[in-house]
Design a protein around this motif. Structure first.
Motif, mmCIF file in Angstrom:
data_model
loop_
_atom_site.group_PDB
_atom_site.id
_atom_site.type_symbol
_atom_site.label_atom_id
_atom_site.label_comp_id
_atom_site.label_asym_id
_atom_site.label_seq_id
_atom_site.Cartn_x
_atom_site.Cartn_y
_atom_site.Cartn_z
ATOM 1 N N LYS A 41 3.219 3.816 -2.197
ATOM 2 C CA LYS A 41 2.388 4.251 -1.076
ATOM 3 C C LYS A 41 3.258 4.676 0.098
ATOM 4 O O LYS A 41 4.076 3.906 0.597
ATOM 5 C CB LYS A 41 1.439 3.126 -0.660
ATOM 6 C CG LYS A 41 0.405 2.806 -1.734
ATOM 7 C CD LYS A 41 -0.593 1.748 -1.266
ATOM 8 C CE LYS A 41 -1.641 1.485 -2.333
ATOM 9 N NZ LYS A 41 -2.630 0.455 -1.902
ATOM 10 N N ARG A 42 3.039 5.909 0.551
ATOM 11 C CA ARG A 42 3.868 6.474 1.610
ATOM 12 C C ARG A 42 3.733 5.752 2.938
ATOM 13 O O ARG A 42 4.657 5.773 3.760
ATOM 14 C CB ARG A 42 3.512 7.949 1.816
ATOM 15 C CG ARG A 42 3.901 8.857 0.663
ATOM 16 C CD ARG A 42 3.594 10.297 1.013
ATOM 17 N NE ARG A 42 3.955 11.210 -0.050
ATOM 18 C CZ ARG A 42 3.771 12.525 0.006
ATOM 19 N NH1 ARG A 42 3.220 13.064 1.099
ATOM 20 N NH2 ARG A 42 4.128 13.296 -0.995
ATOM 21 N N VAL A 43 2.581 5.109 3.158
ATOM 22 C CA VAL A 43 2.356 4.476 4.447
ATOM 23 C C VAL A 43 3.429 3.431 4.750
ATOM 24 O O VAL A 43 3.850 3.277 5.899
ATOM 25 C CB VAL A 43 0.948 3.852 4.523
ATOM 26 C CG1 VAL A 43 0.795 2.696 3.527
ATOM 27 C CG2 VAL A 43 0.641 3.380 5.936
ATOM 28 N N TRP A 44 3.913 2.762 3.714
ATOM 29 C CA TRP A 44 4.935 1.743 3.950
ATOM 30 C C TRP A 44 6.262 2.371 4.331
ATOM 31 O O TRP A 44 7.001 1.833 5.152
ATOM 32 C CB TRP A 44 5.087 0.826 2.741
ATOM 33 C CG TRP A 44 3.862 0.009 2.490
ATOM 34 C CD1 TRP A 44 3.029 0.059 1.419
ATOM 35 C CD2 TRP A 44 3.309 -0.984 3.377
ATOM 36 N NE1 TRP A 44 1.990 -0.829 1.558
ATOM 37 C CE2 TRP A 44 2.137 -1.483 2.754
ATOM 38 C CE3 TRP A 44 3.675 -1.488 4.612
ATOM 39 C CZ2 TRP A 44 1.336 -2.474 3.340
ATOM 40 C CZ3 TRP A 44 2.886 -2.473 5.214
ATOM 41 C CH2 TRP A 44 1.738 -2.946 4.574
ATOM 42 N N GLN A 45 6.563 3.525 3.777
ATOM 43 C CA GLN A 45 7.794 4.212 4.163
ATOM 44 C C GLN A 45 7.698 4.724 5.595
ATOM 45 O O GLN A 45 8.671 4.677 6.356
ATOM 46 C CB GLN A 45 8.077 5.372 3.206
ATOM 47 C CG GLN A 45 9.477 5.962 3.370
ATOM 48 C CD GLN A 45 10.574 4.932 3.124
ATOM 49 O OE1 GLN A 45 10.639 4.329 2.062
ATOM 50 N NE2 GLN A 45 11.422 4.704 4.125
ATOM 51 N N THR A 46 6.519 5.215 5.975
ATOM 52 C CA THR A 46 6.311 5.670 7.351
ATOM 53 C C THR A 46 6.521 4.526 8.329
ATOM 54 O O THR A 46 7.171 4.672 9.376
ATOM 55 C CB THR A 46 4.897 6.244 7.508
ATOM 56 O OG1 THR A 46 4.749 7.366 6.624
ATOM 57 C CG2 THR A 46 4.638 6.680 8.935
ATOM 58 N N ARG A 47 5.988 3.371 7.990
ATOM 59 C CA ARG A 47 6.134 2.202 8.853
ATOM 60 C C ARG A 47 7.581 1.704 8.878
ATOM 61 O O ARG A 47 8.067 1.250 9.923
ATOM 62 C CB ARG A 47 5.180 1.105 8.389
ATOM 63 C CG ARG A 47 3.717 1.463 8.618
ATOM 64 C CD ARG A 47 2.767 0.544 7.870
ATOM 65 N NE ARG A 47 1.376 0.853 8.191
ATOM 66 C CZ ARG A 47 0.324 0.319 7.579
ATOM 67 N NH1 ARG A 47 0.516 -0.577 6.595
ATOM 68 N NH2 ARG A 47 -0.907 0.652 7.929
#
Length: 402
Positions: free
Chosen positions: A227-233
């Motif tokens: 999930k990309r959201v974790w990389q963004t965070r």
């Protein structure tokens, strides 16, 4: 004191320029370059195993107490707290060694603590009393952001090794708590705040250390979940770390004051310098590692290493010396591999000679009374966290990476 410190600085930085480095009085030049010996590593793992079995055995979930001997143990009193940060490191050291069985049992104990927390929102606490577990006797109720991330990283490592879904679920509960309770996108530089106090009030400062931990943890979740959201965070946390680097000195500041904006410049600790390099892999933090060598070098009790912060360089912080040895391996510049081995050898020397030692565990400090600059003192008591960091560095395993 000043002359003594200058001598140590010359000793550590001499390796980087290729000149001869003198060994401690009792060591030959050849032995001092050997690094962590197999016997020392074996003894250190034996110490962790013995601490784990002190209050239980076989498959029973249990916790190892963090400190043994000296200041933390008298004929009438024993400090039995098990710090979650230390437990996370012990899990990672066991996994690096291939001891999955013990790592899973300790991981299950932390999952139990998370599931049975009196608030029950996904957090774990700073410490638990090892002698009463599985009765959940909380030692320190604080829920610092960095501690949450370290427990989460331990769960991530366990899931990556075992593929047992409960560990990924536990990691995601920790991560959701961090995101919901500590993200600050209002006060620049944006980042993650310090978590919750013992009475469950928000810590409004932002710590560089915590953001390093969160960035590494969320990067792991991005890898494990896709999930990309974790990389963004993760990038947001690491952006805070980058904002804390001093352009002139190259070192990284501690973080911010409680206003979330003003840079906290006193003291300057070791861990954020080397952890920034280990967690991000970014060459911009090569200078931070050099700052540690130049400014935090210490010699005490016939042991060379680095200290906790620039507040007090009169004693060696053995855990921080292991951080530095591992960061030098990662940086891999001219002379770094040799200096890393020498630092590991010195940790092994402390293992063998500490006044409260058993020849197996690594002491927190070379002698009692190391002032961190944050209101705490470190002692020459044996420490599971320092021992685990030594083993990770000796095995060349970076805990910030899967």
């Amino acid at each position: 004191m000043y002359a003594s410190r200058r001598t140590v600085l010359g000793t550590l930085t001499a390796v980087l320029t290729g000149s001869l480095v003198p060994s401690p009085a009792s060591a030959s030049a050849s032995s001092w370059t050997a690094g962590a010996t197999p016997a020392s590593v074996k003894a250190a793992f034996a110490f962790l195993n013995s601490k784990f079995d002190e209050y239980g055995s076989e498959s029973a979930p249990r916790l190892p107490r963090s400190y043994t001997g000296g200041f933390f143990e008298t004929p009438t009193w024993t400090f039995v707290s098990s710090f979650a940060y230390d437990d996370a490191l012990v899990i990672m050291a066991w996994l690096a060694h291939g001891d999955v069985r013990r790592a899973v049992i300790l991981g299950d104990a932390l999952l139990y603590a998370q599931k049975n927390d009196p608030i029950g929102d996904g957090r774990t606490r700073a410490s638990y009393q090892a002698d009463s577990f599985p009765a959940l006797d909380i030692g320190s109720p604080a829920a610092f952001t960095g501690n949450q991330a370290w427990v989460g990283m331990a769960f991530a490592h366990l899931y990556a090794r075992t593929r047992l879904p409960r560990f990924l679920e536990g990691a995601l509960r920790e991560a959701t708590w961090i995101q919901d309770k500590t993200w600050d996108g209002t006060r620049a530089p944006f980042g993650y705040t310090g978590g919750r106090t013992a009475d469950d009030q928000p810590n409004t400062f932002k710590a560089t250390e915590h953001n390093i931990d969160v960035g590494a943890f969320f990067t792991m979740l991005a890898q494990l979940t896709g999930k990309r959201v974790w990389q963004t965070r993760a990038r947001a946390a690491f952006a805070f770390v980058a904002a804390m680097q001093d352009r002139v000195g190259g070192h990284v500041w501690t973080g911010t004051d409680p206003d979330g904006t003003t840079t906290n410049r006193v003291p300057i600790p070791e861990d954020v310098q080397t952890w920034a390099r280990l967690a991000t892999g970014d060459r911009r933090y090569d200078r931070s590692v050099s700052w540690v060598l130049d400014r935090l070098a210490a010699f005490d009790a016939d042991v060379y290493g680095v200290s906790y912060s620039d507040t007090d360089t009169s004693k060696v912080w053995l855990e921080g010396t292991a951080h530095t040895a591992l960061a030098l391996q990662a940086r891999n510049g001219r002379g770094d591999a040799l200096l890393s081995r020498k630092l590991l050898w010195n940790i092994g020397r402390a293992q063998a000679t500490t006044p409260h030692g058993d020849g197996r565990g690594i002491p927190a400090a070379s002698s009692d009374g190391l002032d961190t600059g944050f209101g705490d003192l470190y002692y020459a008591s044996l420490h599971t966290g320092a021992t685990a960091w030594y083993l990770l560095a000796a095995l060349g395993r970076n805990p910030f990476r899967l």
